[in-house]
Design a protein around this motif. Sequence first.
Motif, PDB file in Angstrom:
ATOM      1  N   ARG A 398       0.876  -1.177   0.000  1.00  0.00           N
ATOM      2  CA  ARG A 398       0.000   0.000   0.000  1.00  0.00           C
ATOM      3  C   ARG A 398       0.909   1.222   0.000  1.00  0.00           C
ATOM      4  O   ARG A 398       1.740   1.379   0.902  1.00  0.00           O
ATOM      5  N   ARG A 400       0.993   5.409  -0.291  1.00  0.00           N
ATOM      6  CA  ARG A 400       0.339   6.710  -0.323  1.00  0.00           C
ATOM      7  C   ARG A 400       1.376   7.692  -0.839  1.00  0.00           C
ATOM      8  O   ARG A 400       2.432   7.888  -0.226  1.00  0.00           O
ATOM      9  N   GLU A 435      -3.614   6.840  -3.319  1.00  0.00           N
ATOM     10  CA  GLU A 435      -3.349   5.664  -2.489  1.00  0.00           C
ATOM     11  C   GLU A 435      -3.463   4.430  -3.369  1.00  0.00           C
ATOM     12  O   GLU A 435      -4.540   4.101  -3.866  1.00  0.00           O
ATOM     13  N   THR A 437      -2.704   0.312  -4.073  1.00  0.00           N
ATOM     14  CA  THR A 437      -2.500  -0.987  -3.449  1.00  0.00           C
ATOM     15  C   THR A 437      -2.323  -2.047  -4.518  1.00  0.00           C
ATOM     16  O   THR A 437      -2.768  -1.884  -5.662  1.00  0.00           O
ATOM     17  N   THR A 492     -10.747   3.564  -5.725  1.00  0.00           N
ATOM     18  CA  THR A 492      -9.523   3.010  -5.159  1.00  0.00           C
ATOM     19  C   THR A 492      -9.172   1.736  -5.878  1.00  0.00           C
ATOM     20  O   THR A 492      -9.939   1.205  -6.674  1.00  0.00           O
TER      21      THR A 492
END
Length: 519
Positions: A398, A400, A435, A437, A492
């Motif tokens: 992950r 950011r 963000e 992932t 996301t």
Amino acid sequence: MIPAALKLSVGARAVRALTVLRRRTGAFPGRDQSTAFLGPEPTGEAARHFHVRDKRKLTSRLREFFVFSPALGRTVGVRVLLPGRPSESAPVLWLLHGSGDDFRSWTDFGDAEALTADSPHLVVMPDAGAASYSRHAVHGTRDTGRGTRVDSDDEVLDWPAFHLEELSSFIADTFSVRPDRIDSAIAGLSMGGYGAMKYAALHPDRFAAAAAFSSPLDPASAVPLFDIIALRQGGAARSLFGDPKHDRAEWDANSPVALATNLRHTDLWFSAGSGTPDPDTEDAVDLLETEVAAHGARFHSALERLGIPHVWCPRPTGVHNWALWRRELAEWLAHIDASPDAVDDPYADGASFDHVTGEPAFSVHGWTVSLSRRRAQLTQFRDVSGQGFTLTGSGTFRVRTADVFHPGEKYRVTVSSPLTDTSYTLRADADGRLEITGRMAGAMHDPIIPGRRTRHFREFGADAVTRVAIAAHVSDGTSTAQMGGAMQENTTAAEVPTSPVVREQNRAPAGSPLENLKF
């Protein structure tokens, strides 16, 4: 003639044996401090917060504090020298002590107050116990109050958290200092120099200059020395970084040599004597100084291979003592004072960078990374910029990003890993961050029967490369109504758009590990 390496090995064994005897009696030289006058350690609510337990003015410039640290679970000392050249706000210089010393040593033996009499820096000299400058789980003991000590639960001494989080915040809140990277420097002697270079490598966005005097900068080549540190701190041998063979990733994660690439834009200065005494002294040949000089040479070679500018000062004479370190501190202070603008901050405008670490979660230059993995690995976080980055290793990630994107705008993210290639759209948040992932190489599994035939599991996927590309989102001209609905405002990696057309276009392949990825 007895080889020098054999003499050093025998000497290290003798010191370890003596330290073990002291450890059995409950006496840990690296942990026993002169804080009895403060009374019992805080408990309950008071033990959850960093606070000053005692403070005093020793001279016109020198201040001494005793502070309780939740990261350590005990009270430790720190000395602070006010700037010799006062100003509205001061740059900060951290001076770290070596093993066998404490927070008072630089002023009591190193002439730090006199040597900084004309310095603009606020000088911070913290305690570091036995001087591991690492997070160390040790076997706990407690005082019964009757002059004896008994076993208690294991405790964790988190020296980096104390130095870089708790104490840094205290200094910023208490004194008028400049918080910028370009105004922060760190140096130390012996194990303190190891800590200075390691802290600078782990946090290249914190320190613009770093120096090490007579320091073991390649831990895997000095296992006996780090065993002594562990024993002096109350732990067992090999309790700092594990077995140097089977846990090599942990040793590399704490090695300035292995982390050297992180120091590309740091003003580096390190030195060591040859172990030969100065002509006007009666000292014998010092094998420890000879050993750490070899560490300096290896660090110098690693930096040269990477093309990183630095100053390496091998001295023709000098042994492991304060006479050498006072001289080195004076020369380094003259070096940084003569070129205050030599090191700029190339990361201020979001320049591309590389970072190597063994930490599963870290923040650097505004980027925050969390990794989920089964075993320790040395992770390469490279080519990091607004156009993307690469990661090595296995497991899930992950990331950011830093605030380098336009708030509210859409960006196309493409993740290419050994498992799958996938692409999706993200919208930058109000701070201009994304963000991201995804999965890297396949997760490592513990072998059912550990041994030579299954040891490859320890390294499986460690060198696998995952590439992430970030580009501005380009519409194909199809209207939102034609696509069957409005795009979600905040998409996301684990939540693709709801429109059937967009979902088919952007989702991970069926059966892909990313399809049902949850964090």
